[in-house]
Design an enzyme around this catalytic site. Structure first.
Site, PDB file in Angstrom:
ATOM      1  N   CYS A   1      -4.848 -25.063  -4.791  1.00 49.58           N
ATOM      2  CA  CYS A   1      -6.062 -25.337  -4.018  1.00 49.58           C
ATOM      3  C   CYS A   1      -6.624 -24.070  -3.382  1.00 49.58           C
ATOM      4  O   CYS A   1      -5.960 -23.032  -3.309  1.00 49.58           O
ATOM      5  CB  CYS A   1      -5.778 -26.383  -2.946  1.00 49.58           C
ATOM      6  SG  CYS A   1      -5.546 -28.049  -3.595  1.00 49.58           S
TER       7      CYS A   1
ATOM      8  N   HIS B   1     -10.204 -26.888   0.956  1.00 48.79           N
ATOM      9  CA  HIS B   1      -9.903 -27.480   2.265  1.00 48.79           C
ATOM     10  C   HIS B   1      -9.425 -26.406   3.230  1.00 48.79           C
ATOM     11  O   HIS B   1      -9.145 -25.264   2.832  1.00 48.79           O
ATOM     12  CB  HIS B   1      -8.846 -28.588   2.127  1.00 48.79           C
ATOM     13  CG  HIS B   1      -7.548 -28.140   1.528  1.00 48.79           C
ATOM     14  ND1 HIS B   1      -6.574 -27.474   2.248  1.00 48.79           N
ATOM     15  CD2 HIS B   1      -7.054 -28.273   0.263  1.00 48.79           C
ATOM     16  CE1 HIS B   1      -5.539 -27.215   1.470  1.00 48.79           C
ATOM     17  NE2 HIS B   1      -5.807 -27.697   0.246  1.00 48.79           N
TER      18      HIS B   1
END
Length: 308
Positions: free
Chosen positions: A274, A258
């Site tokens: 992440c 992301h």
């Protein structure tokens, strides 16, 4: 008596001998001529069997048909097996045989009904896999095949595969590969094995590192909060390697790709595992990549030449 031919009285006996010799020579000549004619015109095939034939080149052997694989029986799966969902996958499945391979997995599998997943072809059923997870259609990369069985990367598990028997699924082509290199903090997007783009990324801190190995894009979702720059997130099949070190608000979450509300941490370790990249890069990947696309996190990666 004188020598032969010197006595006149012997003359009458010499003439018949000369005719005898001439006649004998004629008979012998005729016999020789007949013999030559018979030999010349006699059939020669009767002698062929007694003559050795010259050795010629050996004819190449034709292609050998591959031996058909024997079918592997499918043990029945109990109805009470768990169904793999967004939570941690059940234990007992085998490890990915080549978790750090950056060779693209070019085919994915989509279940068309609930199918059992086994720990080996013909082995023990461990769980069911449904066509969707949290409402998102599920596609898993295929890593191996054996006698009609296929091995796929499992969702909600790291570096783990499951074996599915024939039937109840269909295959889909996968053109893309995402490679994340931890040493250079770079994300590489390849299509049909050719580099399309690369970006600097942020990776997990030492307490919550970005998990190594092969995984895949599970789906996309919109997460609340301005920190995600109003841009959708890719949820991956992988989960944190150290789930107890994850902040309480992220318990049960998957690793994701992301963007972030700022780019100051690109090229650093600053996430909970992440993979963060620029807003423009994330939006491009959202437009181009499909569920099932393979994502590989490695320590080192040799950057391929870009396409021209």
């Amino acid at each position: 008596m004188g020598l032969l031919g010197s006595d006149p009285a012997a003359a009458p006996t010499r003439r018949p001998r000369r005719w005898y010799l001439v006649a004998l020579a004629a008979i012998l000549g005729v016999a020789l001529l007949v013999t030559l004619v018979v030999v010349h015109f006699a059939p020669r095939t009767r002698y062929a069997a007694t003559l050795p034939r010259p050795a010629g080149p050996t004819a190449p052997a034709g292609p050998t048909a591959p031996a058909a694989e024997a079918p592997i029986p499918v043990p029945p799966a109990p109805a009470g097996l768990p169904v793999i969902d967004y939570g941690p996958a059940p234990k007992g499945f085998p490890a990915d045989p080549d978790p750090l391979s950056t060779i693209r997995l070019a085919e994915g599998l989509h279940p068309t009904r609930k199918v059992p997943a086994y720990d080996a072809p013909g082995g023990r059923p461990r769980a069911f896999i449904a066509p969707t997870i949290s409402g998102v259609q599920l596609t898993m990369p295929i890593v191996d095949r054996r006698s009609g069985w296929v091995a796929v990367l499992l969702p909600s598990a790291n570096r783990t595969i499951g074996w599915l028997p024939p039937g109840g699924w269909q295959t889909v082509p996968l053109r893309d590969l995402v490679v994340v290199a931890r040493d250079t903090y770079k994300l590489y997007w390849l299509r049909d094995d050719k580099l399309v783009r690369s970006w600097s990324v942020t990776l997990g801190i030492p307490a919550t590192p970005t998990p190594l190995g092969r995984t895949f894009i599970l789906g996309r979702s919109a997460l609340p909060g301005a920190v995600y720059a109003e841009t959708d997130v890719f949820a991956l099949g992988s989960v944190p390697d150290r789930p107890d070190a994850i902040p309480a608000g992220l318990k049960g979450a998957h690793i994701g790709i992301h963007t972030w509300y700022h780019d100051r941490s690109l090229g650093k370790k600053d996430s909970d595992g992440c993979i963060r990249l620029t807003r423009s890069g994330q939006r491009l990947l959202l437009d181009e990549l499909v569920p099932g696309t393979e994502v590989v996190v490695v320590d080192r990666f040799r950057e391929p030449a870009p396409t021209t």
